[in-house]
Design a protein around this motif. Structure first.
Motif, mmCIF file in Angstrom:
data_model
loop_
_atom_site.group_PDB
_atom_site.id
_atom_site.type_symbol
_atom_site.label_atom_id
_atom_site.label_comp_id
_atom_site.label_asym_id
_atom_site.label_seq_id
_atom_site.Cartn_x
_atom_site.Cartn_y
_atom_site.Cartn_z
ATOM 1 N N LEU A 80 37.530 42.725 36.073
ATOM 2 C CA LEU A 80 36.734 42.499 37.271
ATOM 3 C C LEU A 80 37.565 42.134 38.495
ATOM 4 O O LEU A 80 37.440 42.780 39.529
ATOM 5 C CB LEU A 80 35.647 41.450 37.020
ATOM 6 N N SER B 13 39.633 45.247 39.505
ATOM 7 C CA SER B 13 38.814 46.355 40.002
ATOM 8 C C SER B 13 38.231 46.025 41.371
ATOM 9 O O SER B 13 38.124 46.908 42.233
ATOM 10 C CB SER B 13 37.710 46.721 39.008
ATOM 11 N N GLN B 14 37.896 44.775 41.614
ATOM 12 C CA GLN B 14 37.402 44.375 42.936
ATOM 13 C C GLN B 14 38.520 44.464 43.972
ATOM 14 O O GLN B 14 38.315 44.947 45.083
ATOM 15 C CB GLN B 14 36.824 42.961 42.910
#
Length: 95
Positions: free
Chosen positions: A71, A74-75
């Motif tokens: 997360l 990917s952010q």
């Protein structure tokens, strides 16, 4: 990609602003303001080739995010891709 020559970041009244240096870069129709994260990235990529992955790595390293955790990485990658698109649109980077 690379940052175009002649664009420097300056801190003016607490704001990070991109300032065009040299007569070929003079365009007073807009002011380019950057938040702390984009200013960090701009300073890190000077005179270097970079990709969205490069920017994501800088973000995860600087903010001490674990780049193996899906997360946060990917952010950071999504944010980097969006920023690159903005920089291309305003003409301060080149391929």
């Amino acid at each position: 990609m690379k940052a175009k020559k002649g664009f420097k970041i300056r801190k003016v009244c607490g704001q990070n602003l991109i300032v065009a240096e040299g007569k070929e870069n003079i365009d007073f129709s807009s002011i380019i303001s950057m938040n702390e994260s984009s200013a960090l990235l701009w300073n890190e990529i000077q005179d270097k080739d970079f990709t969205a992955e490069t920017l994501a790595k800088i973000l995860t390293d600087n903010y001490q995010l674990d780049d193996t955790t899906p997360l946060p990485y990917s952010q950071a990658l999504a944010d980097a891709e969006k920023l690159i698109n903005e920089w291309e649109k305003i003409g301060i980077i080149e391929k």
